[in-house]
Design a protein around this motif. Structure first.
Motif, PDB file in Angstrom:
ATOM      1  N   ILE A 174       0.952  -1.309  -0.094  1.00 44.70           N
ATOM      2  CA  ILE A 174       0.203   0.162   0.093  1.00 44.70           C
ATOM      3  C   ILE A 174       0.932   1.136  -0.005  1.00 44.70           C
ATOM      4  N   LEU A 175       0.948   1.923  -1.091  1.00 40.41           N
ATOM      5  CA  LEU A 175       1.466   3.110  -1.170  1.00 40.41           C
ATOM      6  C   LEU A 175       0.678   4.509  -0.995  1.00 40.41           C
ATOM      7  N   ASP A 176       0.825   5.365  -0.120  1.00 45.89           N
ATOM      8  CA  ASP A 176      -0.011   6.426   0.111  1.00 45.89           C
ATOM      9  C   ASP A 176       0.912   7.517   0.534  1.00 45.89           C
ATOM     10  N   PHE A 177       0.685   8.696  -0.078  1.00 43.61           N
ATOM     11  CA  PHE A 177       1.514  10.060   0.139  1.00 43.61           C
ATOM     12  C   PHE A 177       0.845  11.321  -0.169  1.00 43.61           C
ATOM     13  N   ALA A 178       1.150  12.158   0.329  1.00 40.82           N
ATOM     14  CA  ALA A 178       0.577  13.619  -0.246  1.00 40.82           C
ATOM     15  C   ALA A 178       1.699  14.035  -1.349  1.00 40.82           C
ATOM     16  N   THR A 179       1.412  14.734  -2.445  1.00 43.04           N
ATOM     17  CA  THR A 179       2.384  15.128  -3.317  1.00 43.04           C
ATOM     18  C   THR A 179       3.308  16.458  -2.665  1.00 43.04           C
ATOM     19  N   SER A 180       2.700  16.951  -1.619  1.00 46.56           N
ATOM     20  CA  SER A 180       3.534  17.980  -0.980  1.00 46.56           C
ATOM     21  C   SER A 180       4.572  17.400  -0.146  1.00 46.56           C
ATOM     22  N   ALA A 181       5.702  18.178   0.406  1.00 49.32           N
ATOM     23  CA  ALA A 181       6.728  17.449   1.125  1.00 49.32           C
ATOM     24  C   ALA A 181       6.193  16.974   2.458  1.00 49.32           C
ATOM     25  N   VAL A 182       5.202  17.615   2.874  1.00 47.38           N
ATOM     26  CA  VAL A 182       4.479  17.061   4.142  1.00 47.38           C
ATOM     27  C   VAL A 182       3.001  17.341   4.021  1.00 47.38           C
ATOM     28  N   ALA A 183       2.052  16.467   4.493  1.00 47.91           N
ATOM     29  CA  ALA A 183       0.674  16.746   4.389  1.00 47.91           C
ATOM     30  C   ALA A 183       0.449  18.009   5.239  1.00 47.91           C
ATOM     31  N   GLU A 184      -0.681  18.764   4.928  1.00 50.43           N
ATOM     32  CA  GLU A 184      -0.924  20.020   5.899  1.00 50.43           C
ATOM     33  C   GLU A 184      -1.350  19.500   7.066  1.00 50.43           C
ATOM     34  N   GLY A 185      -1.914  18.361   7.387  1.00 48.13           N
ATOM     35  CA  GLY A 185      -2.096  17.859   8.748  1.00 48.13           C
ATOM     36  C   GLY A 185      -0.702  17.560   9.699  1.00 48.13           C
ATOM     37  N   LYS A 186       0.260  17.227   8.907  1.00 45.89           N
ATOM     38  CA  LYS A 186       1.503  17.000   9.556  1.00 45.89           C
ATOM     39  C   LYS A 186       1.875  18.366  10.217  1.00 45.89           C
ATOM     40  N   VAL A 187       1.741  19.580   9.372  1.00 42.64           N
ATOM     41  CA  VAL A 187       2.100  20.854   9.768  1.00 42.64           C
ATOM     42  C   VAL A 187       1.349  21.240  11.167  1.00 42.64           C
ATOM     43  N   LEU A 188      -0.002  20.846  10.901  1.00 44.32           N
ATOM     44  CA  LEU A 188      -1.060  21.039  12.067  1.00 44.32           C
ATOM     45  C   LEU A 188      -0.659  20.241  13.354  1.00 44.32           C
ATOM     46  N   VAL A 189      -0.277  19.108  13.010  1.00 46.28           N
ATOM     47  CA  VAL A 189       0.351  18.343  14.315  1.00 46.28           C
ATOM     48  C   VAL A 189       1.632  18.836  14.992  1.00 46.28           C
ATOM     49  N   ALA A 190       2.536  19.343  14.057  1.00 48.88           N
ATOM     50  CA  ALA A 190       3.646  20.032  14.625  1.00 48.88           C
ATOM     51  C   ALA A 190       3.195  21.207  15.281  1.00 48.88           C
ATOM     52  N   SER A 191       2.356  21.847  14.942  1.00 49.36           N
ATOM     53  CA  SER A 191       1.915  23.234  15.471  1.00 49.36           C
ATOM     54  C   SER A 191       1.217  23.175  16.678  1.00 49.36           C
ATOM     55  N   GLN A 192       0.735  21.799  17.178  1.00 46.23           N
ATOM     56  CA  GLN A 192       0.096  21.704  18.437  1.00 46.23           C
ATOM     57  C   GLN A 192       0.799  20.625  19.030  1.00 46.23           C
ATOM     58  N   GLY A 193       2.265  20.632  19.220  1.00 44.00           N
ATOM     59  CA  GLY A 193       3.031  19.847  19.886  1.00 44.00           C
ATOM     60  C   GLY A 193       3.303  18.482  19.624  1.00 44.00           C
ATOM     61  N   GLY A 194       3.103  18.258  18.421  1.00 47.37           N
ATOM     62  CA  GLY A 194       3.227  16.692  17.906  1.00 47.37           C
ATOM     63  C   GLY A 194       4.873  16.922  17.175  1.00 47.37           C
ATOM     64  N   LYS A 195       5.141  15.699  16.446  1.00 42.60           N
ATOM     65  CA  LYS A 195       6.413  15.599  15.661  1.00 42.60           C
ATOM     66  C   LYS A 195       6.778  16.778  14.980  1.00 42.60           C
ATOM     67  N   PRO A 196       8.029  17.468  15.210  1.00 40.73           N
ATOM     68  CA  PRO A 196       8.438  18.505  14.400  1.00 40.73           C
ATOM     69  C   PRO A 196       8.465  18.246  13.075  1.00 40.73           C
ATOM     70  N   LEU A 197       8.398  19.332  12.226  1.00 40.94           N
ATOM     71  CA  LEU A 197       8.712  19.192  10.887  1.00 40.94           C
ATOM     72  C   LEU A 197      10.003  19.002  10.379  1.00 40.94           C
ATOM     73  N   PRO A 198      10.492  18.196   9.225  1.00 41.83           N
ATOM     74  CA  PRO A 198      11.764  18.038   8.731  1.00 41.83           C
ATOM     75  C   PRO A 198      12.063  19.594   8.326  1.00 41.83           C
TER      76      PRO A 198
END
Length: 356
Positions: A174-198
């Motif tokens: 199963i291959l699944d990815f956003a064509t952006s460098a990160v999904a917008e949701g990952k930016v959201l997660v990082a902004s709320q104390g989750g995993k930092p962005l690369p």
């Protein structure tokens, strides 16, 4: 904090039931959002609950809309979700594609005007579980987030792509990815104390690269996030290659389906998805395909890893994370849990009562 998947699913279900969704739709929303968390795709999991609630209250997404097949043929269907929840439209369109492909060998299903479809790999997994190969191109109308290669201006949605390939007697690829460098949701997660962005996945208007979520959201005051407040953009992955694939997702899932592209101008938020479903037997000897698939995957996995690394098939990390989180619970940063508690509070729901 960590919460058992069953309790988290029940809590999300009850929030959407109180917000006016039928019990069946509320259950689907809870189940699919928590399923994304279980695979490690927290960006498409329960962090989305406050945004879904806001969309529902604002009329951007509508409860209990029945997807409509507006154009139908033996091996093709066009489905209009009428801005209903993606957790209703997604499984409907996928099951339709599976049924048609079983009858004709190959089928195409175009889905338009769907609410947020969540983790697109979910639909590839559904097809693979039925023994079908599938390919999915997705876009997001009304969601300008990503700058094309060579630019600082937003022109794309995060435009996901997914594909699934069943493997007889083993787990599917199963291959699944956003064509952006990160999904917008990952930016959201990082902004709320989750995993930092690369480093370097965002870009400022002056061309400087960034890993600060404020580039996309503006000042990070409180827990509310609105990507319209940021001056920067997410970058496409893989330079010109990811940018080109994002363009094709916008054209195939947005323009061709009639769902609408990311821009220009103000557009109602929705997902479009163009999906191709294939039965392996339509391509000749299924036994020969199974032998070739197994031989190649064994060859792939036999590649020598770099020091400290491991060669993994697409889908393996998700399965490992799912097993771990089912056993130990779904980890949620405190700010995310606070937004979930706030979503339940108006309905007299105490999220902590669901923690078991």
């Amino acid at each position: 904090m960590q919460i058992a998947a069953a309790g988290l699913t029940a809590y999300v279900r009850d929030i959407f039931s109180r917000e006016g969704c039928s019990d069946a739709e509320a259950e689907r929303i809870g189940r699919y959002l928590v399923a994304a968390n279980l695979t490690g795709h927290d960006s498409h999991g329960v962090i989305r609950v406050p945004r879904y609630v806001a969309w529902l209250q604002e009329g951007e997404v509508e409860a209990d809309r029945t997807p409509e097949v507006v154009s139908d043929g033996p091996a093709f269907a066009l489905v209009d979700a009428h801005f209903g929840f993606g957790q209703t439209a997604g499984p409907f369109a996928t099951e339709l594609g599976i049924r048609k492909a079983r009858e004709t060998g190959v089928a195409i299903v175009a889905l338009r005007h769907a609410g947020h479809l969540g983790r697109i790999g979910e639909w590839a997994e559904q097809a693979a579980a039925a023994g079908l190969v599938s390919v999915h191109f997705v876009n997001v109308a009304g969601s300008l987030l990503v700058a094309p290669f060579g630019s600082v201006d937003r022109r794309f949605s995060t435009a996901p792509f997914a594909a699934g390939f069943p493997v007889q007697g083993a787990e599917p690829v199963i291959l699944d990815f956003a064509t952006s460098a990160v999904a917008e949701g990952k930016v959201l997660v990082a902004s709320q104390g989750g995993k930092p962005l690369p480093e370097g996945v965002l870009i400022e208007p002056d061309g400087r690269l960034s890993a600060d979520p404020a580039t996309l959201y503006g000042p990070l005051d409180g827990l509310e996030r609105d990507n319209r407040n940021g001056a920067g953009a997410i970058r496409a992955f893989g330079e010109h290659k990811g940018s080109g694939l994002a363009l094709m997702c916008e054209l195939l899932a947005g323009a061709l389906t009639g769902s609408g592209t990311a821009g220009p101008g103000a557009r109602r938020f929705c997902n479009g998805m163009l999906s191709l479903y294939m039965t392996p037997e339509a391509f000749g000897s299924e036994d020969a395909m199974v032998r070739e698939t197994r031989a190649y995957l064994d060859f792939f996995k036999s590649a020598r890893p770099v020091p400290g690394g491991e060669v993994l098939l697409p889908g393996e990390p998700e399965r490992r994370t799912r097993a771990k989180r089912l056993a130990e619970g779904v980890p949620l940063p405190d700010p995310v849990w606070e937004t979930l508690l706030a979503a339940g509070r108006p309905h007299g729901l105490d999220g902590n009562a669901y923690r078991g």
